[in-house]
Structure formats: C-alpha cells, structure tokens
Scaffold this motif. Structure first.
Motif, mmCIF file in Angstrom:
data_model
loop_
_atom_site.group_PDB
_atom_site.id
_atom_site.type_symbol
_atom_site.label_atom_id
_atom_site.label_comp_id
_atom_site.label_asym_id
_atom_site.label_seq_id
_atom_site.Cartn_x
_atom_site.Cartn_y
_atom_site.Cartn_z
ATOM 1 N N THR A 112 0.747 -1.107 0.053
ATOM 2 C CA THR A 112 -0.129 0.010 0.123
ATOM 3 C C THR A 112 0.823 1.297 -0.028
ATOM 4 N N ASP A 123 -1.287 -4.783 3.026
ATOM 5 C CA ASP A 123 -2.447 -5.342 3.400
ATOM 6 C C ASP A 123 -2.531 -6.644 3.186
ATOM 7 N N MET A 146 -3.871 -10.234 2.560
ATOM 8 C CA MET A 146 -4.898 -10.777 1.752
ATOM 9 C C MET A 146 -5.457 -12.192 2.075
ATOM 10 N N SER A 190 -8.616 -17.041 2.561
ATOM 11 C CA SER A 190 -8.657 -15.285 2.391
ATOM 12 C C SER A 190 -9.118 -14.934 4.012
ATOM 13 N N GLU A 211 -10.854 -10.254 8.304
ATOM 14 C CA GLU A 211 -10.826 -9.158 8.895
ATOM 15 C C GLU A 211 -9.317 -8.411 8.255
ATOM 16 N N LYS A 212 -9.248 -7.188 8.479
ATOM 17 C CA LYS A 212 -8.075 -6.293 7.817
ATOM 18 C C LYS A 212 -6.997 -6.594 8.826
ATOM 19 N N SER A 244 -2.767 -5.655 8.652
ATOM 20 C CA SER A 244 -1.900 -4.925 8.168
ATOM 21 C C SER A 244 -0.540 -5.469 8.321
ATOM 22 N N ARG A 288 -5.769 -3.102 16.677
ATOM 23 C CA ARG A 288 -4.896 -3.022 15.488
ATOM 24 C C ARG A 288 -3.853 -4.175 15.369
#
Length: 152
Positions: free
Chosen positions: A81, A91, A93, A99, A102-103, A105, A147
């Motif tokens: 990114t 990010d 994936m 897959s 949730e997100k 990083s 996070r």
C-alpha cells in the motif's frame, strides 16, 4: 480439558516453561511467552500420563465467523500500500490458501528483503504500491488496541 475465559489476539496465555502452544496460540521466541493469535475461548489440555513433557497444551478456539489469522511462520499474500525508504506497508489478503475476513496490516522491513547486502536494498526499486507479494510472517505485535501488525 480445563475451560477458561474468552481471550483476544495478543493476550498472554502463559510462559513457555508452564504451557505449550496449540491451535490459535503461538510462542514468542523473544520472551518465551505463549500468546493468543485469535479471539475465542481458551482451553488447556493435559498431556497423557506417559508423556515425557507434562506441560498442558493451551489452545484458543475461535468463532466460526473468523477467517484465517496470520501468525509467525505463516505464508501470506499481501498487497503493498505504501513504500518508504526503509519499509513497505502492506495489507494481508490471504494466509496460506485462505483469505482473511478481517483487515490485517503488515510491514516489509528493509532488513528482511534479502539476506546479504541489506544496506544496499532500495525499497522503491523493490516494491510499488499495488504489488502483490508472497511473504513469511516473522514477528507479530500489537501497537494499539484493535490493530494487528505483522512484520513480513
């Protein structure tokens, strides 16, 4: 099996001298502590009496709604990114062939791009925003509540 409380990623499950990590848990080699890698119920399983290692195995059983969760040692597919002089942000994936729901990083550090001549790595020559990269998660930490970051 001994049932315990609900835990979230990054919560301490015990010291490596007292428990072994099972599914949903991982051992941090930096401080020899076992941490939860997903949200769910903590359970400890006692070993068979004849086992030479009598430490219980601690596991976290997640909710079925949760997808794959990256942990140290996981192979991940990421999308870059942002690229900076000493790192690239990405990010996550996919974890393995699954897959993520949730997100998550991650950071690709300059010193982890290759094994030799680390100081000569130019991140802008190696990565561009939008690049898809296959990486190995080498470390996991939680800089703030809610996070999750991974060093890839």
């Amino acid at each position: 099996m001994v049932e315990a409380e609900l835990v979230t990623p990054g919560e301490v499950l015990g010291r490596a001298s007292e428990v072994k990590p099972g599914r949903g848990a991982y051992l941090s080699p930096n401080d020899n502590t076992v941490y939860a890698s997903l949200t769910g119920r903590r359970a400890a399983f006692l070993p068979p009496p004849e086992s030479p290692d009598q430490r219980p195995t601690v596991e976290v059983t997640g909710h079925k709604a949760h997808g794959a969760v990256p942990e140290p040692g996981s192979i991940v597919i990421v999308r870059v990114t942002k690229v900076m002089a000493r790192m690239a942000l990405a990010d996550i994936m996919c974890v393995g062939s699954k897959s993520v729901k949730e997100k998550f990083s991650g950071i690709i550090r300059q010193q982890d791009v290759r094994a030799t001549e680390i100081d000569k790595v130019e991140m802008h020559s190696c990565f561009r925003p939008g690049d898809i990269v296959k990486a190995l998660v080498v470390e996991q930490w939680f800089p703030s509540a809610g996070r999750r970051c991974n060093a890839l």
